[in-house]
Design a protein around this motif. Structure first.
Motif, PDB file in Angstrom:
ATOM      1  N   GLU A  34     -19.634  19.861  61.649  1.00 28.09           N
ATOM      2  CA  GLU A  34     -18.917  20.386  59.874  1.00 28.09           C
ATOM      3  C   GLU A  34     -16.932  20.953  60.297  1.00 28.09           C
ATOM      4  O   GLU A  34     -16.641  20.862  59.582  1.00 28.09           O
ATOM      5  CB  GLU A  34     -19.608  21.465  60.191  1.00 28.09           C
ATOM      6  N   THR A  35     -17.191  20.824  61.348  1.00 27.92           N
ATOM      7  CA  THR A  35     -15.506  21.975  61.846  1.00 27.92           C
ATOM      8  C   THR A  35     -14.495  19.885  61.604  1.00 27.92           C
ATOM      9  O   THR A  35     -13.983  19.505  61.698  1.00 27.92           O
ATOM     10  CB  THR A  35     -15.295  21.526  62.886  1.00 27.92           C
ATOM     11  N   GLU A  36     -15.412  19.102  61.910  1.00 32.58           N
ATOM     12  CA  GLU A  36     -14.478  17.470  61.535  1.00 32.58           C
ATOM     13  C   GLU A  36     -15.424  17.024  60.339  1.00 32.58           C
ATOM     14  O   GLU A  36     -14.812  15.943  60.100  1.00 32.58           O
ATOM     15  CB  GLU A  36     -15.164  16.478  62.525  1.00 32.58           C
ATOM     16  N   ARG A  37     -15.500  17.467  58.847  1.00 36.17           N
ATOM     17  CA  ARG A  37     -16.086  16.968  58.530  1.00 36.17           C
ATOM     18  C   ARG A  37     -14.803  17.773  56.928  1.00 36.17           C
ATOM     19  O   ARG A  37     -14.510  18.897  57.117  1.00 36.17           O
ATOM     20  CB  ARG A  37     -17.371  17.262  56.916  1.00 36.17           C
ATOM     21  N   ILE A  38     -13.497  16.700  56.540  1.00 34.66           N
ATOM     22  CA  ILE A  38     -12.744  17.557  55.905  1.00 34.66           C
ATOM     23  C   ILE A  38     -13.145  18.502  55.035  1.00 34.66           C
ATOM     24  O   ILE A  38     -12.482  18.988  55.274  1.00 34.66           O
ATOM     25  CB  ILE A  38     -11.717  16.119  55.735  1.00 34.66           C
ATOM     26  N   GLU A  39     -14.030  18.085  53.934  1.00 27.92           N
ATOM     27  CA  GLU A  39     -13.716  19.024  52.813  1.00 27.92           C
ATOM     28  C   GLU A  39     -14.579  20.185  53.232  1.00 27.92           C
ATOM     29  O   GLU A  39     -15.190  20.894  52.244  1.00 27.92           O
ATOM     30  CB  GLU A  39     -14.962  17.923  51.355  1.00 27.92           C
ATOM     31  N   SER A  40     -15.635  20.024  54.452  1.00 28.48           N
ATOM     32  CA  SER A  40     -16.155  21.477  54.891  1.00 28.48           C
ATOM     33  C   SER A  40     -15.470  22.283  54.845  1.00 28.48           C
ATOM     34  O   SER A  40     -14.621  22.843  54.882  1.00 28.48           O
ATOM     35  CB  SER A  40     -17.404  21.085  56.093  1.00 28.48           C
ATOM     36  N   ARG A  41     -15.857  23.354  54.257  1.00 29.51           N
ATOM     37  CA  ARG A  41     -14.853  25.186  53.595  1.00 29.51           C
ATOM     38  C   ARG A  41     -15.220  26.142  54.835  1.00 29.51           C
ATOM     39  O   ARG A  41     -16.493  26.107  55.631  1.00 29.51           O
ATOM     40  CB  ARG A  41     -15.007  25.240  52.382  1.00 29.51           C
ATOM     41  N   PHE A  42     -14.725  26.775  55.147  1.00 26.84           N
ATOM     42  CA  PHE A  42     -14.756  27.568  56.244  1.00 26.84           C
ATOM     43  C   PHE A  42     -14.093  28.600  56.157  1.00 26.84           C
ATOM     44  O   PHE A  42     -12.871  28.866  55.624  1.00 26.84           O
ATOM     45  CB  PHE A  42     -13.890  27.743  57.461  1.00 26.84           C
ATOM     46  N   LEU A  43     -14.670  29.919  55.849  1.00 25.39           N
ATOM     47  CA  LEU A  43     -14.288  31.108  55.731  1.00 25.39           C
ATOM     48  C   LEU A  43     -14.295  32.513  56.937  1.00 25.39           C
ATOM     49  O   LEU A  43     -15.771  32.720  57.494  1.00 25.39           O
ATOM     50  CB  LEU A  43     -14.742  31.609  54.254  1.00 25.39           C
ATOM     51  N   GLU A  44     -12.789  32.916  57.683  1.00 20.82           N
ATOM     52  CA  GLU A  44     -13.384  33.879  58.371  1.00 20.82           C
ATOM     53  C   GLU A  44     -13.071  35.069  57.370  1.00 20.82           C
ATOM     54  O   GLU A  44     -12.060  35.443  57.361  1.00 20.82           O
ATOM     55  CB  GLU A  44     -12.343  33.850  59.669  1.00 20.82           C
ATOM     56  N   PRO A  45     -13.426  36.305  57.645  1.00 23.29           N
ATOM     57  CA  PRO A  45     -13.487  37.880  57.016  1.00 23.29           C
ATOM     58  C   PRO A  45     -13.362  38.033  57.531  1.00 23.29           C
ATOM     59  O   PRO A  45     -12.496  39.491  57.419  1.00 23.29           O
ATOM     60  CB  PRO A  45     -15.030  37.945  56.563  1.00 23.29           C
ATOM     61  N   ALA A  46     -12.174  37.626  59.255  1.00 26.59           N
ATOM     62  CA  ALA A  46     -11.564  38.894  59.550  1.00 26.59           C
ATOM     63  C   ALA A  46     -11.042  38.042  60.574  1.00 26.59           C
ATOM     64  O   ALA A  46     -10.547  37.565  61.918  1.00 26.59           O
ATOM     65  CB  ALA A  46     -12.354  39.901  60.895  1.00 26.59           C
ATOM     66  N   CYS A  47      -9.543  37.148  60.182  1.00 25.61           N
ATOM     67  CA  CYS A  47      -9.112  35.946  60.749  1.00 25.61           C
ATOM     68  C   CYS A  47      -7.965  36.258  61.838  1.00 25.61           C
ATOM     69  O   CYS A  47      -7.511  35.686  62.523  1.00 25.61           O
ATOM     70  CB  CYS A  47      -8.159  35.074  59.622  1.00 25.61           C
ATOM     71  N   GLY A  48      -7.342  37.432  61.808  1.00 24.44           N
ATOM     72  CA  GLY A  48      -6.382  37.583  62.949  1.00 24.44           C
ATOM     73  C   GLY A  48      -5.760  37.314  62.431  1.00 24.44           C
ATOM     74  O   GLY A  48      -4.962  36.749  61.213  1.00 24.44           O
ATOM     75  N   THR A  49      -5.204  36.261  63.967  1.00 26.27           N
ATOM     76  CA  THR A  49      -3.983  35.695  63.278  1.00 26.27           C
ATOM     77  C   THR A  49      -3.773  33.735  63.689  1.00 26.27           C
ATOM     78  O   THR A  49      -3.222  32.954  64.055  1.00 26.27           O
ATOM     79  CB  THR A  49      -2.762  35.568  65.161  1.00 26.27           C
ATOM     80  N   GLY A  50      -5.154  33.599  63.354  1.00 22.64           N
ATOM     81  CA  GLY A  50      -6.197  32.031  62.887  1.00 22.64           C
ATOM     82  C   GLY A  50      -6.961  31.437  64.036  1.00 22.64           C
ATOM     83  O   GLY A  50      -6.391  30.169  64.564  1.00 22.64           O
ATOM     84  N   ASN A  51      -6.866  32.457  65.294  1.00 22.51           N
ATOM     85  CA  ASN A  51      -7.494  31.848  66.282  1.00 22.51           C
ATOM     86  C   ASN A  51      -8.208  30.056  66.088  1.00 22.51           C
ATOM     87  O   ASN A  51      -9.161  28.851  66.790  1.00 22.51           O
ATOM     88  CB  ASN A  51      -7.602  32.828  67.018  1.00 22.51           C
ATOM     89  N   PHE A  52     -10.091  30.946  65.195  1.00 22.10           N
ATOM     90  CA  PHE A  52     -10.814  30.400  64.960  1.00 22.10           C
ATOM     91  C   PHE A  52     -10.225  28.966  63.573  1.00 22.10           C
ATOM     92  O   PHE A  52     -10.480  27.995  64.153  1.00 22.10           O
ATOM     93  CB  PHE A  52     -12.113  31.427  64.113  1.00 22.10           C
ATOM     94  N   LEU A  53      -9.568  29.832  62.695  1.00 28.50           N
ATOM     95  CA  LEU A  53      -9.304  28.816  61.932  1.00 28.50           C
ATOM     96  C   LEU A  53      -8.385  27.587  62.162  1.00 28.50           C
ATOM     97  O   LEU A  53      -8.028  26.422  61.764  1.00 28.50           O
ATOM     98  CB  LEU A  53      -8.296  29.460  59.889  1.00 28.50           C
ATOM     99  N   GLY A  88      -8.914  32.486  54.379  1.00 35.54           N
ATOM    100  CA  GLY A  88      -9.181  33.996  55.640  1.00 35.54           C
ATOM    101  C   GLY A  88      -9.067  35.201  54.992  1.00 35.54           C
ATOM    102  O   GLY A  88      -8.147  34.856  53.908  1.00 35.54           O
ATOM    103  N   VAL A  89      -9.730  35.750  55.891  1.00 35.83           N
ATOM    104  CA  VAL A  89      -8.976  37.465  54.931  1.00 35.83           C
ATOM    105  C   VAL A  89      -8.674  38.491  56.204  1.00 35.83           C
ATOM    106  O   VAL A  89      -9.412  38.310  56.955  1.00 35.83           O
ATOM    107  CB  VAL A  89      -9.921  38.169  54.243  1.00 35.83           C
ATOM    108  N   ASP A  90      -7.256  39.288  56.040  1.00 38.37           N
ATOM    109  CA  ASP A  90      -7.999  40.176  57.331  1.00 38.37           C
ATOM    110  C   ASP A  90      -7.330  41.510  56.638  1.00 38.37           C
ATOM    111  O   ASP A  90      -5.902  41.439  54.924  1.00 38.37           O
ATOM    112  CB  ASP A  90      -6.411  39.698  57.975  1.00 38.37           C
ATOM    113  N   ILE A  91      -6.685  42.454  56.963  1.00 43.80           N
ATOM    114  CA  ILE A  91      -6.561  43.971  57.009  1.00 43.80           C
ATOM    115  C   ILE A  91      -5.065  44.253  57.048  1.00 43.80           C
ATOM    116  O   ILE A  91      -4.276  45.207  56.887  1.00 43.80           O
ATOM    117  CB  ILE A  91      -8.250  45.085  57.246  1.00 43.80           C
ATOM    118  N   GLN A  92      -4.920  43.270  58.563  1.00 41.04           N
ATOM    119  CA  GLN A  92      -3.922  43.148  58.758  1.00 41.04           C
ATOM    120  C   GLN A  92      -2.196  42.429  58.012  1.00 41.04           C
ATOM    121  O   GLN A  92      -3.239  41.270  58.685  1.00 41.04           O
ATOM    122  CB  GLN A  92      -3.266  42.864  60.398  1.00 41.04           C
ATOM    123  N   LYS A  93      -1.555  43.226  57.377  1.00 47.24           N
ATOM    124  CA  LYS A  93      -0.859  41.822  56.314  1.00 47.24           C
ATOM    125  C   LYS A  93       0.031  41.018  57.749  1.00 47.24           C
ATOM    126  O   LYS A  93       0.236  40.353  57.329  1.00 47.24           O
ATOM    127  CB  LYS A  93       0.351  43.048  56.044  1.00 47.24           C
TER     128      LYS A  93
END
Length: 215
Positions: A34-53, A88-93
């Motif tokens: 899935e990570t290598e499928r261009i259109e596959s959607r990912f949501l990180e609800p506590a994304c921080g600085t984006g390590n996963f994204l 992504g969503v994060d609580i820290q601006k």
């Protein structure tokens, strides 16, 4: 060594500990296809600085480059689609701002390497615009933005149509995550909105014109 803590205060106040690269890659390898499928959607609800994204985008762009690097327009179209699939969503601006810049930097580094002086500022603007919408300063626990007035978080679905066109539809995060959070809401036109349906729809538009036409 990579730092997983920005400050002790943030750990105490928000439980913020960033996930390390080894753990990120190990977890994403569980859904490698899935990570290598261009259109596959990912949501990180506590994304921080984006390590996963960041890793997800790197993997997607590697596929885009392998398939479409011989055509600048094709690369741009599918790179924008790859960016548009990441949320992504994060609580820290400051995390949100950092994440947006980080993801843009990952895209732009590949873009510059492939096309150097032929790059298109409209493509960059489209990527920045999508990241501004897809990476949200908010609280994924109560499904609301953190900036005032606090309103329900909405996310945009970006779908390719007719080649270079993109169709944008906005949905409520609360519905996407937990269907029992359904409630009566009102659309932008003032009508009662069914959360099974998008809150707002936009007409299809060329992907290079998104930043200039959709506000």
């Amino acid at each position: 060594m990579e730092s997983q803590v920005i400050s002790k205060k943030r750990v105490a106040n928000h439980g913020e500990v960033l996930t390390g690269n080894r753990e990120v890659n190990a977890m994403l390898d569980l859904v490698k296809q899935e990570t290598e499928r261009i259109e596959s959607r990912f949501l990180e609800p506590a994304c921080g600085t984006g390590n996963f994204l960041a890793v997800i985008l790197e993997r997607k762009l590697a596929v885009v480059e392998k398939r479409y690097s011989k055509s600048q327009l094709d690369f741009e179209r599918y790179a924008v689609l790859a960016v548009s699939s990441i949320y992504g969503v994060d609580i820290q601006k400051d995390n949100v701002e950092h994440c947006r810049q980080r993801l843009f930097g990952i895209f732009d580094l590949v873009y510059l390497r492939l096309f150097k002086h032929k790059t298109n500022d409209d493509c960059r603007a489209a990527v920045r615009f999508i990241l501004e919408i897809n990476i949200v300063w908010g609280d994924a626990l109560d499904f609301k933005t953190k900036d005032e007035p606090r309103v329900p978080i909405r996310f945009s679905e970006w779908s390719p149509v007719n080649g270079s066109m993109l169709k944008r539809r906005d949905f409520m995060l609360s519905y996407l995550v937990e269907k029992q959070h359904q409630m009566l809401l009102f659309s932008d036109e003032g009508n009662v909105a069914d959360l099974n349906e998008p809150i707002r729809e936009y007409p299809p538009i060329h992907f290079l014109e998104i930043a200039h036409a959709q506000q």
